[in-house]
Design a protein around this motif. Structure first.
Motif, PDB file in Angstrom:
ATOM      1  N   TYR A 172      -9.248 -17.162  22.856  1.00 19.66           N
ATOM      2  CA  TYR A 172      -8.251 -17.306  21.790  1.00 19.66           C
ATOM      3  C   TYR A 172      -8.764 -18.105  20.591  1.00 19.66           C
ATOM      4  CZ  TYR A 172      -4.545 -15.316  24.675  1.00 19.66           C
ATOM      5  OH  TYR A 172      -3.759 -14.465  25.414  1.00 19.66           O
ATOM      6  N   LYS A 206      -7.376 -18.052  16.972  1.00 16.95           N
ATOM      7  CA  LYS A 206      -6.136 -17.271  17.050  1.00 16.95           C
ATOM      8  C   LYS A 206      -4.978 -18.137  17.546  1.00 16.95           C
ATOM      9  CE  LYS A 206      -8.603 -12.929  17.793  1.00 16.95           C
ATOM     10  NZ  LYS A 206      -8.847 -11.758  18.688  1.00 16.95           N
ATOM     11  N   LEU A 207      -5.169 -18.765  18.699  1.00 20.42           N
ATOM     12  CA  LEU A 207      -4.204 -19.715  19.248  1.00 20.42           C
ATOM     13  C   LEU A 207      -4.973 -20.901  19.812  1.00 20.42           C
ATOM     14  CD1 LEU A 207      -1.804 -17.351  21.284  1.00 20.42           C
ATOM     15  CD2 LEU A 207      -1.350 -18.377  19.046  1.00 20.42           C
ATOM     16  N   PRO A 215      -5.264 -11.638  23.528  1.00 22.71           N
ATOM     17  CA  PRO A 215      -6.182 -11.978  22.425  1.00 22.71           C
ATOM     18  C   PRO A 215      -6.626 -10.786  21.596  1.00 22.71           C
ATOM     19  CG  PRO A 215      -7.218 -12.349  24.581  1.00 22.71           C
ATOM     20  CD  PRO A 215      -5.761 -12.162  24.821  1.00 22.71           C
TER      21      PRO A 215
END
Length: 263
Positions: free
Chosen positions: A34, A37-38, A230
């Motif tokens: 991730y 992204k996160l 993802p």
């Protein structure tokens, strides 16, 4: 400390989560999957059970009136039960019925509109406690307590009972459950001796054990919450080739504006 620009996955658990920050741990693997992204936030507390995690949760999870000040948690992964499932003489032990009630409390804390911690955007996944090898764990426990001998505080069938209880609770509450117990037991050939490659000391996981949990968690996300997989999330800030394009078009500020972490 950075500004609130990227949403998060929060891992809530005991030592299985805390130690998952190791190079071969599932938290590290999630962080790699991730990246950009996160954010993956590890809130693992070695030795904790569900009784102890509730007051901690109340402190680490923002209340409704302050939620806007913090990153939005898109996914909460709850991996608890390994300590609750200790034998009754252990200070870690939580009776089975209260274990289920505590897990239900966590779910409702996020889902009930009247809860101070109501978080309707947060998805929840449970991960069950894994199987154990008491005969390997006892000497480790004795050494940690500074005692020549220690009574066994773990039991294979009891760990199974707590994993099954989490499965039942997940079904009632509509929470997906990663069956770490069943998957590792199957990989072990359904035998206690076969667990050795997956448990480093009879209780905690090796890299091979964490790989099983990671693969199962990613598969669960793909099935239940595909928007959070993802592969279905875009970078919060663009790849450098897009910045090159922005330079060519004199639109760098626009290109470098934060993007939502979704397609």
């Amino acid at each position: 400390m950075t500004a609130n620009v990227q949403d998060a996955i929060v891992l809530l658990g005991d030592s299985l989560t805390e130690f998952a920050a190791a190079p071969e741990g599932f938290a590290t693997k999630l962080g790699e999957a991730y990246i950009r992204k996160l954010d993956v936030v590890n809130r693992g507390f070695a030795g904790y059970n569900t009784d102890w995690i509730i007051p901690v949760f109340e402190q680490i999870w923002p209340t409704q009136d302050r939620r806007h000040q913090y990153p939005r948690t898109r996914l909460l992964v709850v991996w608890l039960g390994a300590n609750d499932a200790a034998r009754a003489h252990s200070k870690h032990h939580v009776p089975l019925a209260r274990y289920e009630a505590n897990l239900a409390w966590l779910v409702r804390a996020l889902r009930a509109p009247t809860s101070a911690h109501y978080s309707p955007d947060t998805r929840i996944v449970f991960v069950s406690p894994p199987p154990v090898q008491p005969e390997r764990w006892v000497p480790v426990l004795a050494e940690s307590l500074g005692q020549p001998e220690a009574p066994p505080d773990r039991d294979l069938e009891q760990s199974r009972a707590y994993a099954e209880a989490m499965g039942r609770l997940g079904a009632r509450e509509g929470v997906p459950v990663v069956d770490a117990w069943g998957r590792i037991w199957e990989a072990a050939g359904w035998s206690s001796s076969g667990l050795t490659p997956f448990l480093c000391d009879g209780l905690h996981l090796t890299g091979k054990g964490y790989q099983i949990v990671y693969d199962a968690l990613i598969a669960t996300i793909a099935e239940k919450f595909p928007e959070l997989h993802p592969d279905n999330l875009q970078l919060t800030f663009p790849f450098y080739t897009d910045v090159f394009e922005g330079l060519d078009r004199n639109r760098v500020s626009h290109v470098l504006t934060k993007k939502l972490a979704r397609l």
